[in-house]
Design a protein around this motif. Structure first.
Motif, PDB file in Angstrom:
ATOM      1  N   PRO A 194      -2.127 -25.920  19.071  1.00 49.18           N
ATOM      2  CA  PRO A 194      -0.682 -26.189  18.997  1.00 49.18           C
ATOM      3  C   PRO A 194       0.118 -24.905  19.132  1.00 49.18           C
ATOM      4  O   PRO A 194      -0.420 -23.792  19.001  1.00 49.18           O
ATOM      5  CB  PRO A 194      -0.514 -26.792  17.603  1.00 49.18           C
ATOM      6  N   LYS A 195       1.396 -25.039  19.408  1.00 51.07           N
ATOM      7  CA  LYS A 195       2.297 -23.884  19.388  1.00 51.07           C
ATOM      8  C   LYS A 195       2.133 -23.204  18.038  1.00 51.07           C
ATOM      9  O   LYS A 195       2.066 -23.862  17.000  1.00 51.07           O
ATOM     10  CB  LYS A 195       3.738 -24.339  19.590  1.00 51.07           C
ATOM     11  N   ALA A 196       2.075 -21.875  18.040  1.00 57.48           N
ATOM     12  CA  ALA A 196       1.828 -21.156  16.789  1.00 57.48           C
ATOM     13  C   ALA A 196       2.361 -19.735  16.880  1.00 57.48           C
ATOM     14  O   ALA A 196       2.577 -19.196  17.972  1.00 57.48           O
ATOM     15  CB  ALA A 196       0.334 -21.130  16.476  1.00 57.48           C
ATOM     16  N   SER A 197       2.557 -19.147  15.726  1.00 59.42           N
ATOM     17  CA  SER A 197       2.874 -17.727  15.628  1.00 59.42           C
ATOM     18  C   SER A 197       1.962 -17.102  14.592  1.00 59.42           C
ATOM     19  O   SER A 197       1.553 -17.752  13.626  1.00 59.42           O
ATOM     20  CB  SER A 197       4.335 -17.510  15.228  1.00 59.42           C
ATOM     21  N   GLY A 198       1.636 -15.827  14.810  1.00 62.73           N
ATOM     22  CA  GLY A 198       0.735 -15.144  13.889  1.00 62.73           C
ATOM     23  C   GLY A 198       1.003 -13.659  13.858  1.00 62.73           C
ATOM     24  O   GLY A 198       1.797 -13.128  14.647  1.00 62.73           O
ATOM     25  N   ILE A 199       0.315 -12.981  12.950  1.00 62.13           N
ATOM     26  CA  ILE A 199       0.562 -11.558  12.750  1.00 62.13           C
ATOM     27  C   ILE A 199      -0.714 -10.872  12.287  1.00 62.13           C
ATOM     28  O   ILE A 199      -1.536 -11.466  11.586  1.00 62.13           O
ATOM     29  CB  ILE A 199       1.694 -11.352  11.716  1.00 62.13           C
ATOM     30  N   ALA A 200      -0.879  -9.633  12.709  1.00 58.60           N
ATOM     31  CA  ALA A 200      -1.955  -8.764  12.220  1.00 58.60           C
ATOM     32  C   ALA A 200      -1.304  -7.570  11.529  1.00 58.60           C
ATOM     33  O   ALA A 200      -0.475  -6.878  12.131  1.00 58.60           O
ATOM     34  CB  ALA A 200      -2.838  -8.296  13.378  1.00 58.60           C
ATOM     35  N   LEU A 201      -1.661  -7.352  10.272  1.00 57.45           N
ATOM     36  CA  LEU A 201      -1.004  -6.350   9.434  1.00 57.45           C
ATOM     37  C   LEU A 201      -2.042  -5.350   8.946  1.00 57.45           C
ATOM     38  O   LEU A 201      -3.092  -5.731   8.412  1.00 57.45           O
ATOM     39  CB  LEU A 201      -0.317  -7.051   8.253  1.00 57.45           C
ATOM     40  N   GLY A 202      -1.760  -4.059   9.133  1.00 61.41           N
ATOM     41  CA  GLY A 202      -2.647  -3.009   8.630  1.00 61.41           C
ATOM     42  C   GLY A 202      -2.474  -2.877   7.130  1.00 61.41           C
ATOM     43  O   GLY A 202      -1.536  -2.227   6.659  1.00 61.41           O
ATOM     44  N   PHE A 203      -3.369  -3.507   6.376  1.00 67.27           N
ATOM     45  CA  PHE A 203      -3.169  -3.607   4.930  1.00 67.27           C
ATOM     46  C   PHE A 203      -3.279  -2.243   4.247  1.00 67.27           C
ATOM     47  O   PHE A 203      -2.568  -1.965   3.281  1.00 67.27           O
ATOM     48  CB  PHE A 203      -4.171  -4.592   4.331  1.00 67.27           C
ATOM     49  N   ASP A 204      -4.165  -1.375   4.737  1.00 66.13           N
ATOM     50  CA  ASP A 204      -4.275  -0.037   4.142  1.00 66.13           C
ATOM     51  C   ASP A 204      -2.959   0.721   4.269  1.00 66.13           C
ATOM     52  O   ASP A 204      -2.571   1.464   3.361  1.00 66.13           O
ATOM     53  CB  ASP A 204      -5.387   0.757   4.832  1.00 66.13           C
ATOM     54  N   ARG A 205      -2.274   0.552   5.394  1.00 66.19           N
ATOM     55  CA  ARG A 205      -0.990   1.228   5.600  1.00 66.19           C
ATOM     56  C   ARG A 205       0.066   0.704   4.617  1.00 66.19           C
ATOM     57  O   ARG A 205       0.848   1.473   4.067  1.00 66.19           O
ATOM     58  CB  ARG A 205      -0.501   1.041   7.034  1.00 66.19           C
ATOM     59  N   LEU A 206       0.064  -0.604   4.425  1.00 65.53           N
ATOM     60  CA  LEU A 206       1.016  -1.188   3.476  1.00 65.53           C
ATOM     61  C   LEU A 206       0.726  -0.715   2.062  1.00 65.53           C
ATOM     62  O   LEU A 206       1.658  -0.410   1.297  1.00 65.53           O
ATOM     63  CB  LEU A 206       0.956  -2.717   3.559  1.00 65.53           C
ATOM     64  N   LEU A 207      -0.559  -0.592   1.712  1.00 67.63           N
ATOM     65  CA  LEU A 207      -0.917  -0.112   0.384  1.00 67.63           C
ATOM     66  C   LEU A 207      -0.406   1.298   0.148  1.00 67.63           C
ATOM     67  O   LEU A 207       0.056   1.622  -0.960  1.00 67.63           O
ATOM     68  CB  LEU A 207      -2.440  -0.136   0.205  1.00 67.63           C
ATOM     69  N   LYS A 208      -0.472   2.155   1.163  1.00 68.38           N
ATOM     70  CA  LYS A 208       0.005   3.534   1.002  1.00 68.38           C
ATOM     71  C   LYS A 208       1.489   3.563   0.635  1.00 68.38           C
ATOM     72  O   LYS A 208       1.947   4.451  -0.094  1.00 68.38           O
ATOM     73  CB  LYS A 208      -0.224   4.317   2.301  1.00 68.38           C
ATOM     74  N   LEU A 209       2.235   2.579   1.147  1.00 66.88           N
ATOM     75  CA  LEU A 209       3.666   2.532   0.846  1.00 66.88           C
ATOM     76  C   LEU A 209       3.931   1.916  -0.527  1.00 66.88           C
ATOM     77  O   LEU A 209       4.729   2.441  -1.312  1.00 66.88           O
ATOM     78  CB  LEU A 209       4.383   1.690   1.920  1.00 66.88           C
TER      79      LEU A 209
END
Length: 333
Positions: A316-331
């Motif tokens: 089906p039509k969809a949207s998604g994301i890939a997030l660098g979790f280590d980078r978010l943790l540093k912030l």
């Protein structure tokens, strides 16, 4: 028998850390700080370097707490927590991703195709927080093994993913809208949007769409002569533009001229969105391509054949994301 790591040596006593408790031994140890000794001053483990164990313990506890909170965030919204293979005989052949090949197959650089198989099966919301692998150079923001967070929504638009991202960041920031980083106060409840082209005009004075002189730019910035246009743009963006993004709120960059074949197209642009906080690229979001014929033609069987079969069945039509979790943790940490 009592034993612990030496944290302080006095004239008549030695203080050791044992199972998170401090114990005083009634003698001056003949060994060094951070060595592990027993109650008779026998050396059990020689420490080759000084480690701030208290700080390491605090950081590790907070990291695992944020991992747990992340999973809690998605489960509260009805997402399925996926657990997908990390070693595949075949994987997508994407130009911009360098995979790590072993004698047994490829270490996966993303969970994307496995999640899309789940969407084809009828699952509407899936997420996964796990390790991914890429053959990148290593620095403080790049590693060959890293934590990746991906999530996908069937029947959703990129704007729905934008809201997920914003709410997740606030949730991990103790539900506060403002992320405090040194002298900066970043509003996690607000977005600013920039097209890829306008950022080159704004910060480098380059009209990359109409007047891109690769040879002149390579000479000006002392770059390697054999770089492609895409590589030149990537270098300039990373070294001269990224630092200006996400310093007051979440910056989202759109209208990338280079096509990503797993994202839908809008005219000559890929429907791809990059997220920045404090000058750091945190995530990539797509309006996901679900046209089986287009994907089959592009990959030409140079991929996981099961993925093509699933896409033929229909996603089906969809949207998604890939997030660098280590980078978010540093912030956040």
């Amino acid at each position: 028998m009592k034993a612990g790591r030496i944290v302080k040596i006095s004239k008549q006593t030695t203080l050791v850390l044992s199972n998170d408790n401090l114990i005083t031994f009634p003698f001056k140890s003949k060994h060094s700080l951070n060595d592990i000794i027993d109650e008779n001053d026998n050396l059990l483990v020689k420490s080759y370097k000084s480690i701030d164990f208290k700080n390491a313990l605090e950081k590790t506890n907070k990291k695992y707490l944020l991992i747990d909170k992340t999973k809690q965030f998605f489960k509260q919204q009805g997402f399925l927590e996926a657990l997908t293979p990390k070693l595949k005989k075949l994987y997508l052949n994407e130009r911009h991703i360098k995979k790590i090949k072993t004698r047994y197959g490829y270490l996966v650089p993303s969970f994307e195709i496995e999640h899309k198989k789940l969407l084809c099966l009828g699952f509407e919301k899936v997420f996964e927080l796990n390790f991914a692998y890429r053959d990148d150079f290593e620095d403080k923001f790049h590693s060959k093994e890293f934590l990746m967070l991906e999530w996908y929504r069937a029947y959703a638009k990129p704007e729905d993913i934008f809201e997920d991202f914003k709410e997740l960041c606030k949730f991990l920031n103790d539900s506060k809208d403002i992320l405090e980083l040194d002298s900066k106060h970043i509003n996690l409840d607000r977005f600013e949007f920039f097209s890829y082209e306008e950022l080159f005009l704004k910060y480098l004075g380059l009209d990359i769409l109409h007047f891109f002189d690769k040879k002149k730019i390579i000479s000006k910035y002392n770059l390697e002569a054999n770089l492609t246009k895409s590589q030149v743009l990537d270098y300039l963006f990373a070294t001269h533009i990224e630092k200006h993004l996400g310093n007051n709120c979440i910056s989202i960059v759109y209208n990338f001229p280079d096509f990503t074949f797993l994202a839908k197209k809008e005219g000559k642009y890929a429907k791809r969105y990059e997220f920045y906080i404090n000058g750091i690229e945190i995530a990539n979001c797509y309006d996901e391509e679900n046209d089986f014929l287009r994907l089959e033609k592009y990959f030409n069987k140079q991929t996981d054949p099961e993925f093509i079969d699933y896409m033929a069945f229909g996603m089906p039509k969809a949207s998604g994301i890939a997030l660098g979790f280590d980078r978010l943790l540093k912030l956040i940490m």
